[in-house]
Every structure is written in C-alpha cells, then in structure tokens.
Design a protein around this motif. Structure first.
Motif, mmCIF file in Angstrom:
data_model
loop_
_atom_site.group_PDB
_atom_site.id
_atom_site.type_symbol
_atom_site.label_atom_id
_atom_site.label_comp_id
_atom_site.label_asym_id
_atom_site.label_seq_id
_atom_site.Cartn_x
_atom_site.Cartn_y
_atom_site.Cartn_z
ATOM 1 N N LEU A 140 -1.230 4.864 -4.112
ATOM 2 C CA LEU A 140 -2.560 4.380 -4.487
ATOM 3 C C LEU A 140 -3.188 3.466 -3.436
ATOM 4 O O LEU A 140 -4.346 3.639 -3.052
ATOM 5 C CB LEU A 140 -2.493 3.657 -5.841
ATOM 6 N N GLN A 141 -2.435 2.467 -2.958
ATOM 7 C CA GLN A 141 -3.013 1.513 -2.021
ATOM 8 C C GLN A 141 -3.328 2.166 -0.677
ATOM 9 O O GLN A 141 -4.361 1.884 -0.073
ATOM 10 C CB GLN A 141 -2.087 0.292 -1.843
ATOM 11 N N TRP A 170 -4.084 5.322 -0.322
ATOM 12 C CA TRP A 170 -5.225 6.179 -0.623
ATOM 13 C C TRP A 170 -6.526 5.368 -0.582
ATOM 14 O O TRP A 170 -7.494 5.747 0.076
ATOM 15 C CB TRP A 170 -5.004 6.810 -2.003
ATOM 16 N N LEU A 171 -6.503 4.217 -1.286
ATOM 17 C CA LEU A 171 -7.699 3.381 -1.373
ATOM 18 C C LEU A 171 -8.035 2.738 -0.033
ATOM 19 O O LEU A 171 -9.137 2.900 0.496
ATOM 20 C CB LEU A 171 -7.486 2.278 -2.409
ATOM 21 N N GLN A 172 -7.060 1.989 0.503
ATOM 22 C CA GLN A 172 -7.350 1.130 1.646
ATOM 23 C C GLN A 172 -7.509 1.892 2.959
ATOM 24 O O GLN A 172 -8.310 1.503 3.814
ATOM 25 C CB GLN A 172 -6.263 0.058 1.789
ATOM 26 N N MET A 220 -10.105 6.029 1.137
ATOM 27 C CA MET A 220 -11.344 5.975 0.365
ATOM 28 C C MET A 220 -12.298 4.889 0.873
ATOM 29 O O MET A 220 -13.441 5.154 1.200
ATOM 30 C CB MET A 220 -11.039 5.727 -1.132
ATOM 31 N N TRP A 221 -11.825 3.646 0.875
ATOM 32 C CA TRP A 221 -12.725 2.533 1.192
ATOM 33 C C TRP A 221 -13.347 2.615 2.586
ATOM 34 O O TRP A 221 -14.556 2.383 2.731
ATOM 35 C CB TRP A 221 -12.021 1.181 0.945
ATOM 36 N N THR A 271 -11.188 -6.983 -9.312
ATOM 37 C CA THR A 271 -12.054 -7.022 -8.125
ATOM 38 C C THR A 271 -13.237 -7.977 -8.308
ATOM 39 O O THR A 271 -14.097 -8.049 -7.437
ATOM 40 C CB THR A 271 -12.618 -5.620 -7.810
ATOM 41 N N SER A 306 -10.081 11.955 -7.006
ATOM 42 C CA SER A 306 -8.809 11.843 -7.749
ATOM 43 C C SER A 306 -8.786 12.827 -8.902
ATOM 44 O O SER A 306 -8.308 12.528 -9.975
ATOM 45 C CB SER A 306 -8.614 10.416 -8.269
#
Lengths: 434, 434
Positions: free
Chosen positions: B84-85, B87-89, B92-93, B192, B307
């Motif tokens: 997850l991290q 993927w996000l960091q 995605m972001w 967040t 996702s």
C-alpha cells in the motif's frame, strides 16, 4: 494442412521467454507454427491461405476450466442463497435425479456455448451420461477432459455398473474427437464413496493408464466427517487408498493443513481452485498462495453454474488475484500475471495437457482467443496483462480458436446453434421442474 | 414535457410492493409517471411521443456508485500488486500531484463513459478540480454527488485555501445541472487531517447545510495510528469532532468493533462498501452483514480504477453477495435481492437521494437501465434477480436513462464522444508519465 496468419496483434503468450509482444502468429493445421515480433516474414505472407488483422486485438491462450459439471447449467438460478445441505438435498439432487441423456446433452451444450463466448477452450467435466457430453465436445470443437463422476454409497451392483460405465466410456472416448478429448477416472468424493470402492477406481485408472479426479476437502464438515469415519483427514485418507499413485487432480481443497499442502506437493497432486463456488456455498477460501509457494500446480475452475452462476473464467482469474490479497493481508500475492497463468498454463498442467495447450508458442495446439482492446476499460494502455485480469471480462472476447479451428467469430458461435440451444435448454428445465 | 412509454418489458423495481413484473412504464419529463403489469393503458399509448419495445429487456434502477475518484481512471493498470505505501507514495501521489484541471476533466470523462456503459447512473466523486468533474456530469447527463476531498496535513494557508475552494465549489455547484448534482463536504480521512481542520469542515457543512463524506477505518494500520495519535479509534474520534452531527457517509469502514457498528447505527451514518478495492489493496473484508443487521445503510463503491480496475458496479454487487458468504461461513447472508439493493436503493439512501433514485416507481426520477436477457447466461429463466446478481455484468447493459434522458442506446453513448475521450485520456496519461 491449412496455413493461416494473424498480423498486427498483441500476443500475451504466457511464455516467459517472450511474454508480451506486438507481431504475428502463423497456424498450420491444429498447431501454432511460428510467431514473432513486428511484420510477418514474406514466406508466411505468401503461404497463408488467410490473414486475420489483429488490430485492436490481444491474443492469449484459450482459458482452461479445471472443474465443473456442464449439464447443471440447466439449474442456473434455480436455488441460491441456501444452506448447503438444503441446497443439495432439497433442490439439486432431486432435480439431477431426473436428468436424462438429453438433458445432459442440452445442458452441456448451453455450457459449451457460454464457455466459448467467454474465452474458455478447454474444460474438465465431471458428470453422468458422459457420452452425451462427449458429443457436445465433438460438435463444439472444444478441448475437454471428461470424467464419469461416481457416487459410491450405493448397493454393490449399482457400484459395479457405474464403474463399468466409467471404464466403457474411457475405452470409447479417451483420445476421441481428434484427440481433443481425454478421460479421467473419478470417484465423486471421499465422503460419498466407501474406501474399497475408491481402491477399485484407482485400480481401474492403473489398468487404463488414466489420471484421477475427485472432490476433496471442500467443506469443514466433510473433513470432520472423514476423521470420524476413517480416523484421518481426506488427503491422508486418499493417500492411503493409493489415489495419489496416479496423476491426480483434486477439486476445491479449501481446508488444508501445512502438512497436507506438503503432501500434495510431494505426491505431485494438482488442485482445482474454485473461488466463486467456494464463496457462494460458504465453503471458505483455499490457501492458494501457500499451495503455489509449496510448488503445487493450481488451476481454476468454475464448478457448476448452480453454484457460480456463470462460466466466465475471467471472473475466477480476477477473483483469484483479489481474494487472496484481502484474506492474507498481502497486496503482492498472486499478481496479475500469476492469476492469468492459473487460468491458462497452470490449468493445462493440472489437466495433464502441458505441452499441448495453455501457452502460445510454436508446436503447441492452436487454442487461443482474441480480446478486443478498443474499449474504455482498456484505456490508458499501461499494462495489458493487468487490464486482462483486473478490468476485462468474458464479454470482451471477440474470436476463439481451438485445435486450429475457429469456434467464435465477432462474438458469433460458428460450431453451435445458440438459438436452438437456448430454446432446448429452457424446455429441458421446464420439463424437469414439472 | 415529453411523455414516452416502455412496453412489454420485465421490471425489477426494487419496490417491495411490486418487486418484479412484466408490463409497461411511462416517463414524463425527468420522472417516472406510471407503471403496471400487462398491456399499457390506452391513454398512455395515445399520449406517448415514443414507445420503446421492452422485449428481451430487463429494466432496473440505474446503479449507484457511492465512492470513487473518477479522474484516477487515468492511472488504470499503472501500478498493481504493490504494498500500500509503495503504491501510494511512489506511484499514485507523484502522478496525481501532476494532474491539471484538464487531466481531471478527461479522466472523469473516461470514468463517466465507462459508468454509463456498465449501468451506473449516479456516482459519488471525491477529488480536486471539482468544477471540471461538474462539467463532465453536466455534459454526460449522469447524476452525481461531488465533493472536494481535502488532505489537511498542510500549512495553514494551504488548508484555508482548500476549504475556501470546497466552499466556493459547494456554493456554485450544489443543485446544478438541473439538480442532478449535489455536493458534500469532505476531509480526506482522519489520518490525513488534523482534528481542528476536521472541525472547521464540519462547521462549514453546517453553514452550507450539506452532508459529510470521508474515508474511515480502511486499513488496520490507520486505526492503530489513530489510537496512537488521538487515543481513540477513528469512529469515536470523528464522533468527538462532531462529524456525525451532520448526515454522513464514510467510505470503507473495514475495521469496526461491535461498539463502532452500534455507534454508526445510532448516529445514522451510512457506509460505502468497496469490496474489490478492499481486497486488491489487502485492506480486509468489511463486516457488512453485521452493519446491515444493525440497521446501518450500506451502499457499494468501486473506489478509483487504480485499485479496482474498472467501474462495472455489477462486479461489486456480485462480490458483495459472494464474499460475505465465504468469510462468515453462512451461505444465506446477502442474498441476491439484498445485493441488488446495496447497488441501487441503499446506495441512493447512502447518498441522501432516497425518494429520487434507486427505485422504480411513479414519482421517482427516471434513472434506469435495460439489461439484455437474450443471452446464454440468462438461460433458463428461473430467477431474473439471481441472474442479474450472479450471472450478469455491465456489458449486458444495452440502454441507460438518467433524469428521463437517454444516455446509452444499444451500447452506444449518446451524450459523450467515446472515441475522443479514449484518445484524450491516453494523451493525458502519456504526458503525466513524462
């Protein structure tokens, strides 16, 4: 032998040496003759009797469905959302007891139509009146592993007649339909067959040199019953009865211990994972990541439509990729490419068809499908394997070939009469419901 | 106002007084005017400017997608099967930080095209550049709940600007597009957003008389972090901050205690269940049967395509019916009709649109879809609701209407230019990838 060519297409081969490329593929008779990137060579362009334009198409091996009961398509939506024993004893079995050979024929034809339309080219079928299923396979052009499932908790003369029926079917149909049909021997399950009957089936499989198939450890209840009745859980029970002395494929295998996973790996037993059916009947979630890590060959199965309720194997492929992430808490397990292998290459291996189907490369049988990529859910063009697994469905399948013969063109069946099958299947169901 | 008529169709109304019948439905302007079994009355046949033949069609309320990020369709297949991290960091972001208003427009248009084609007529969208999403809703003819998602862990001036942006958007767009657009206020998530920022958003929602939306308890990690940071788990945290003093919808709610389920029921908080996304990101399985038993309103959401990786809500409907059976061990939980309610009626209620959409009956907005039943996977005709839930998919959707206007005819989009959207979305992605 007819030679023909696909040009300008994307190929997801499942061949690790060349997993995805844009190029061409040549077919000769029933087999893939050659393939490569870029433009097709002049000699193939000249030799080809026909050329298929692969623009906006993604070609991949035909999907392999490793467990099902095709005729039960007649019972789609007949009984859902019920407790297992209620479903079986009060709905499925009373209806199935009335199935004639014609019901099996039309139910299997309905299944064949649905499988072709959603990209399956090889399926395993466990049922009764198997010569009628054989007829459907012969006519449809599909590849199949057929097996006469035998419930053995019956008087000895009935047991004997069933086994004789299975042996006769094997003698007549193994290798039939230009070799597209192979046969396995199949006691229905440890909980429906006395041990001595299972031993007789294993002996017959040895005599006929055939593989074995059965349901195993689908529910917690049957595992506990096995322990009560025989003192051991199903895998050890089957092992003691010599079941794993033949190449064997077990369906479901939901409830397994670490030791049982090791045993299956050691005995080279393949597993048919049926995630939709296992969820719908509330059987649980098979330990697929652990099975794969142990080296067990795992294929995917729909099980029958009565517990699914469709035969679109793309759904099993996607669910295999999704479900085990959620259950294990690890988003990296069964990535897209591995999920696609479960539905193609590994499935073929589970059925003893490795080297024949489940992979696109020269020398393999020409069993393949074309998925339309000109769709919103294939945009943007990031990763075609991801799109196949996570975004696509059987309705994206445009063309299907098996054994070098086209079975579906632009979504239209070429070998089966879909209108008639729908009509006859409906009539069968209405007669069965009475 | 234009009056028109559907005759000779099956209607799955989701109205308990008349759940399924064969008959007719009359539409007047943006609303359903009347409906009934059998032949349409002479006065309606005379008054109708147009008659649609419902032969081989099953009409049902347009599906309601209660949580998503439409613009992220640009990232379909860009990063899968990652922790997850990571993927996000790392994926995605960084990409999302580059999104311009045009990217949001074309990504949302791609999502709108896909939603219409697969039968969704109402969707919730949480993102940035929301006026560009509003334009897409206006042009597409869809109904939508739009909300500017605000990550609050930023300097105070940025916080302030975001909140001002959200307030301005709400003032300009709430009730826009002939009332098809409503607006919610939305702190992105407790993990967040600092507590004082959440309080400010709640205050703004009170001032504007709007509902609230947020992500809550999606992962075990964020629940534990909330306890570390604030001494309580997310539901109690939000409750203390006054979040549930407004009508509220929380997305995911995977990790809930019995007490938290009781709290959500007591505060009348609705939950958006996102089963595909929760599995793919390995977040876990929400306790949906318990939420429903407690009287909590539960709708279904796709979350973003990044996702999922598609917006076919039929998949969420089916997975909701299957997954909770397998996980609870009870095959009777979330039967087919209940799963369909999750995707229609309950979804509408979760979005505050009860009495407008999600059900077919006179006086309701004419938001409905027609599914083709002339298909192998609708044979035999046992139970059309079962077939919709367990056998069908978004690709079976033939026609779509929202607010009385046809958006899809025979699979072709009437309000959006699909070719152009696919082209522009691809171009956006390529520019973003750099």
């Amino acid at each position: 032998m007819k030679r023909w060519l696909i040009t300008n297409g994307y190929f997801a081969t499942m061949d690790d040496t060349r997993p995805l490329f844009k190029g061409w593929m040549a077919v000769e008779g029933s087999r893939i003759a050659d393939m490569g990137e870029g433009e097709a060579p002049a000699e193939w362009l000249e030799a080809a009797a026909e050329t298929v334009d692969g623009q906006d198409l993604l070609f991949l091996p035909g999907l392999v469905n490793t467990h099902g009961h095709a005729a039960m398509s007649l019972l789609r939506g007949y009984a859902d959302d019920l407790a297992l024993q209620d479903w079986l004893q009060n709905h499925m079995w009373p209806m199935e007891a009335k199935f004639t050979g014609d019901d099996v024929y039309w139910g299997s034809a309905l299944a064949a139509a649905e499988m072709i339309k959603t990209g399956t080219t090889t399926f395993l079928d466990m049922y009764d009146h198997m010569h009628r299923v054989g007829e459907v396979v012969d006519q449809s052009g599909l590849r199949a592993v057929l097996t006469r499932g035998m419930i053995g908790m019956v008087p000895e003369d009935v047991q004997k007649a069933k086994l004789q029926d299975a042996v006769t079917f094997a003698r007549e149909w193994h290798g039939a339909a230009d070799g597209r049909i192979t046969v396995m021997m199949c006691p229905h399950a440890p909980y429906t067959c006395p041990p001595d009957f299972i031993v007789k089936v294993v002996e017959a499989a040895h005599e006929l040199n055939l593989s074995l198939h059965t349901h195993m450890s689908e529910t917690r209840f049957e595992v506990e019953q096995n322990v009560r009745d025989y003192g051991v859980r199903p895998p050890e029970h089957l092992d003691r009865l010599g079941f794993f002395s033949r190449p064997a494929l077990v369906a479901h295998a939901v409830h397994l211990t670490d030791e049982e996973i090791a045993l299956l790996a050691e005995r080279n037993v393949a597993v048919s994972h049926n995630p939709v059916s296992n969820l719908k009947l509330a059987s649980g979630v098979a330990r697929v990541p652990e099975l794969l890590a142990a080296g067990v060959t795992v294929g995917l199965g729909t099980d029958s439509v009565a517990s699914n309720n469709n035969l679109d194997l793309f759904e099993e492929i996607r669910l295999a990729a999704l479900l085990h992430k959620g259950v294990t808490g690890d988003p990296t397990v069964i990535p897209a490419a591995e999920a696609l292998r479960l539905g193609t290459t590994y499935g073929a291996r589970a059925l003893g068809l490795e080297g024949q189907t489940g992979i696109l490369k020269p020398g393999m049988k020409a069993d393949f499908i074309a998925v339309s990529t000109a769709q919103t859910h294939f945009v943007p063009r990031t990763d075609l394997i991801s799109h196949l697994v996570y975004a696509a469905s059987g309705s994206d399948v445009k063309h299907v070939w098996a054994d070098g013969r086209q079975l579906l063109r632009g979504g239209e069946l070429l070998t089966l009469d879909e209108e008639r099958i729908r009509y006859e299947a409906q009539a069968c169901f209405e007669r069965l419901r009475g």
